[in-house]
Design an enzyme around this catalytic site. Sequence first.
Site, PDB file in Angstrom:
ATOM      1  N   ASP A   6      -9.886  33.758   4.769  1.00 45.38           N
ATOM      2  CA  ASP A   6     -10.527  34.764   3.946  1.00 45.38           C
ATOM      3  C   ASP A   6     -10.505  36.164   4.693  1.00 45.38           C
ATOM      4  OD1 ASP A   6     -13.342  34.726   1.799  1.00 45.38           O
ATOM      5  OD2 ASP A   6     -13.393  36.495   3.016  1.00 45.38           O
TER       6      ASP A   6
ATOM      7  N   LYS B 148      -3.386  36.664 -13.707  1.00 37.16           N
ATOM      8  CA  LYS B 148      -3.732  35.136 -13.939  1.00 37.16           C
ATOM      9  C   LYS B 148      -2.765  34.411 -14.918  1.00 37.16           C
ATOM     10  CE  LYS B 148      -7.224  34.587 -11.351  1.00 37.16           C
ATOM     11  NZ  LYS B 148      -7.073  33.819  -9.934  1.00 37.16           N
TER      12      LYS B 148
ATOM     13  N   TYR C 225      -6.075  41.924 -13.679  1.00 34.68           N
ATOM     14  CA  TYR C 225      -6.384  40.641 -13.573  1.00 34.68           C
ATOM     15  C   TYR C 225      -5.821  39.548 -14.352  1.00 34.68           C
ATOM     16  CZ  TYR C 225      -9.957  36.508 -12.771  1.00 34.68           C
ATOM     17  OH  TYR C 225     -10.676  35.438 -12.475  1.00 34.68           O
TER      18      TYR C 225
END
Length: 307
Positions: A39, A162, A158
């Site tokens: 992360d 994707k 986005y």
Amino acid sequence: MSPMDLTGKVAVVTGSGRGLGLGYARALAAAGASVVVNDVDQQAVDAAVRGIEAAGGTAVGVAAAVGETATAEELVATAVQRFGRLDVLVTNAGILRDRVLWRMTDADFDDVVRVHLRGTFTCARAAAVRMREQGDGGRLILIGSPAGQRGNFGQTNYAAAKAGIAAMARTWAMELARAHITVNAVIPVAATEMTKTIPAFAPAIEEAERTGAPLPDWLRRDEGLGSVEDVAGLITFLASDASATVTGQAIGVGGDRLALWTHPQEKKADLRDGGWSADEIAAAWADGVGAEPETFGIPAPQSPAGD
């Protein structure tokens, strides 16, 4: 030994400090895998590692932003140095910068594409190099989204990233088949901070969080929306020996639903000797290939009356 036993396997999960990524890391560790948690937030990484270890699992953390080759190579190197090998990569890291097209900046677009699309590419490339060197196969599990399958308002960056991830899964499934490395895209739907922003979902999610009760059936079954844990089982399956013949697929999961998405293909084709002029296309469109146009966008959730 159960086919879902991942003892001896090593997994890297990007973006696993919280949310779905943390759920994936926990599930893989619970099945016996050693996990590299990643992360951008060091505190989130440390907390995730502590939680996995407290539950009896094995994990190590790397705080770094995905996208650059150096991060991808660090993640793979950490897996090899700490645990001796790499068997599974889950590319989950992502960010949102939602804006309609005419308000989206270059930075909004580039930041999202860098993390989602380039991050998936660089991490998968580094993992594939290592897995091919090992010579005994592996698993690439790429996290997609319904937005990438159908488009979504305000998500140019986005949705495009994707959609690209699903295309990369199909391409890499071909390229890595001889190395026995499977590649699949997962299309998850779960109650997260992101889905709370959807007006039709927000009240039900907030009520479930307040009371601890399950989400209503219409969400779990009709919309395929459930908890993070509802999604994690698919990740464990795809990481396991049981999924050795599953590759090149886009698989949806959420709530009570498990689904296989179609790949883009020709729906209908008309033929005309000599080809098609603009006038001939216009004359034939409504009764020909354009008779049943495709829908686009994620369908709005439909809450039953009274819910």
